[in-house]
Write an enzyme that holds these catalytic residues in place. Structure first.
Site, PDB file in Angstrom:
ATOM      1  CG  ASN A   7     -77.463 -12.399   7.591  1.00 31.74           C
ATOM      2  OD1 ASN A   7     -77.348 -12.464   8.972  1.00 31.74           O
ATOM      3  ND2 ASN A   7     -76.614 -13.643   6.589  1.00 31.74           N
ATOM      4  NE  ARG A  91     -79.133 -17.145   7.518  1.00 33.58           N
ATOM      5  CZ  ARG A  91     -77.909 -17.751   6.568  1.00 33.58           C
ATOM      6  NH1 ARG A  91     -77.011 -16.710   5.935  1.00 33.58           N
ATOM      7  NH2 ARG A  91     -77.907 -18.641   6.882  1.00 33.58           N
ATOM      8  CG  HIS A 180     -76.756 -23.399   7.175  1.00 38.40           C
ATOM      9  ND1 HIS A 180     -75.860 -24.803   7.620  1.00 38.40           N
ATOM     10  CD2 HIS A 180     -76.085 -22.899   6.851  1.00 38.40           C
ATOM     11  CE1 HIS A 180     -75.020 -24.015   7.834  1.00 38.40           C
ATOM     12  NE2 HIS A 180     -74.614 -23.139   8.231  1.00 38.40           N
ATOM     13  NE  ARG A 241     -71.454 -22.816  16.188  1.00 40.25           N
ATOM     14  CZ  ARG A 241     -72.039 -22.127  14.113  1.00 40.25           C
ATOM     15  NH1 ARG A 241     -72.788 -23.428  13.262  1.00 40.25           N
ATOM     16  NH2 ARG A 241     -72.724 -21.375  14.433  1.00 40.25           N
ATOM     17  CD  GLU A 385     -76.889 -19.116   2.450  1.00 39.29           C
ATOM     18  OE1 GLU A 385     -75.989 -18.942   2.465  1.00 39.29           O
ATOM     19  OE2 GLU A 385     -76.910 -20.224   3.836  1.00 39.29           O
TER      20      GLU A 385
END
Ligand code: ADP
Length: 419
Positions: A7, A91, A180, A241, A385
């Site tokens: 990643n 990823r 996601h 955020r 993941e």
């Protein structure tokens, strides 16, 4: 197969090393502060051996070289030579409208990922650096791209088209994509396993609550809506955020505070959310601590965070005509009994009941925390993941070596199973 999952971010490379078909991870870690002073490699082996060393890395290629070096090191490694790495899974943040499933990286696919840079300028360029570095350091080793957006490509147009002039969708691909994906996919499947039912028959709402937060409505195994949108900014309140706001806020605040586009972007992405409301921290642990100690703005941040989750739970139950399972995952979802309790507050009318004792006791592990008489099963699940990336890589690379007729038979079988 021995698979390195990568990643690759702007200044970090995270990795995990898997062996299939046992699906065990032998080691994991990350290189931090690439191109900055004080670059560090953190490496952890499955047997508990850990090492933290300063490394001199100015780019992603040097960072991945350092990862390979530690994987083959006599003291901390798990293999003896880099030729033992059979495949690499990456990823990738954005696959746009064309890359809707995991895929072997070829020069054409690399180009398509590059074409998606406009949609994810903060992520795809760094993801590509990871691919290029592996091509250089592990020549001939097959690489697979797994997209954060892919799981949501099953959303219907009424969920992904924004009510903007339609020409903008056509011209710029301006629509909801969602992110996601591997996490929502993993926890939905794991949830079906835990409740012992077929995912094809379930209506599941997955809540990934970490630094970034998103929810997905997963009907019969397919994502039909998700809270993140064109970018990861939409939807839930996150660490820094803002999630959903009235878009008219943007031109208004730009005029009032004389902000440039980059400044308003930074305000919405980096100085909002839990950090912006509380003025204390983007970290939920600190927010909870301060809220419990009576800090009003920390309390407000927690209230707004959980209220937003609750609104989406109601919305997605409406979208799917009900809900059978609610899953909490991500650092907050799997660890915070307070957030789970507050988010589910008042949802008894949907048949949602939480067992307060089980909820309090269940942190950092998979658990069923529903009340005995709850119609809806409430679960906390540790996401994985990287495993999703490893499994997709295993399948795609495994198929490379199969003869044509076997692939046809397999394809036929898979389509039959889908129908
Ligand atoms: P990322 O999205 O970067 O992968 P994580 O999924 O690890 O992040 O989630 C990080 C968030 O999880 C932080 O807000 C952190 O405070 C929160 N978190 C971790 N442990 C706990 C806990 N015990 N209680 C509440 N929040 C927690």
């Amino acid at each position: 197969m021995r698979i390195l999952v990568i990643n690759s971010g702007s200044s970090s490379v995270k990795y995990k090393f898997f062996v299939t078909p046992d699906n065990v991870s032998l080691a994991e870690g990350q290189v931090e502060r690439i191109g900055l002073s004080g670059s560090m490699l953190h490496h952890k082996r499955a047997d508990g051996d850990r090492v933290r060393v300063g490394v001199d890395v100015t780019d992603h290629s040097q960072a991945i070289d350092a990862v390979i070096a530690v994987l083959i090191s006599p003291n901390h490694g798990v293999i003896s030579d880099k030729s033992e790495i059979d495949a690499v899974g990456h990823r990738i943040a954005h696959g746009g409208e064309s890359l809707t499933a995991s895929v072997l990286v070829t020069p054409e696919i690399r180009k398509e990922i590059e074409n998606c840079i406009e949609l994810a300028p903060l992520h795809n360029p760094h993801n590509l650096r990871g691919i290029d570095a592996c091509a250089e350091l592990l020549p001939g080793v097959p690489q697979v791209a797994v997209f954060d957006t892919a799981f949501h490509h099953t959303m219907p147009p009424h969920a992904y088209v924004y009510a903007l002039p339609y020409v903008l969708y056509r011209r710029y691909g301006l629509r909801r994509y969602g992110f996601h994906g591997p996490s929502h996919y993993y926890v939905a499947h794991r949830a079906a396993e835990i409740v012992g039912r077929d995912l094809e028959k379930l209506k599941v709402i997955t809540c990934h609550l970490g630094n970034g937060c998103s929810m997905a409505a997963v009907r019969h195994g397919k994502s039909v809506d998700t809270s993140m949108g064109f970018t990861p900014l939409e939807g839930l309140v996150m660490g820094t955020r803002c999630g959903d706001i009235d878009p008219a806020v943007v031109p208004y605040i730009m005029g009032k505070e004389r902000l440039m586009v980059s400044e308003v972007n930074a305000m919405l992405n980096k100085h909002s959310g839990l950090a912006g409301i509380s003025g204390i921290s983007s970290d939920m642990r600190e927010i909870e601590e301060q809220a419990l100690a009576g800090n009003e703005r920390a309390g407000l941040a927690l209230d707004i965070f959980c209220y937003r989750v609750r609104k989406y739970l109601g919305a997605y139950a409406a979208v799917m005509g009900g809900v059978d399972v609610i899953v909490f995952t991500g650092g907050i979802g799997v660890n915070s009994p307070i957030v789970r309790r507050m988010s589910l507050d008042g949802l008894g009318f949907l048949g949602v009941g939480l067992d307060d004792g089980l909820n309090e006791q269940s942190t950092g592990r998979d658990a069923d925390i529903s009340a005995a008489d709850s119609k809806v099963r409430v679960l906390a699940i540790l996401t994985n993941e990287e495993l999703v990336i490893a499994l997709d890589t295993d399948r795609i690379v495994g198929n490379l070596n199969k003869p044509e007729d076997e692939l046809h038979a397999q394809d036929h079988q898979e389509r039959g199973a889908d129908a």
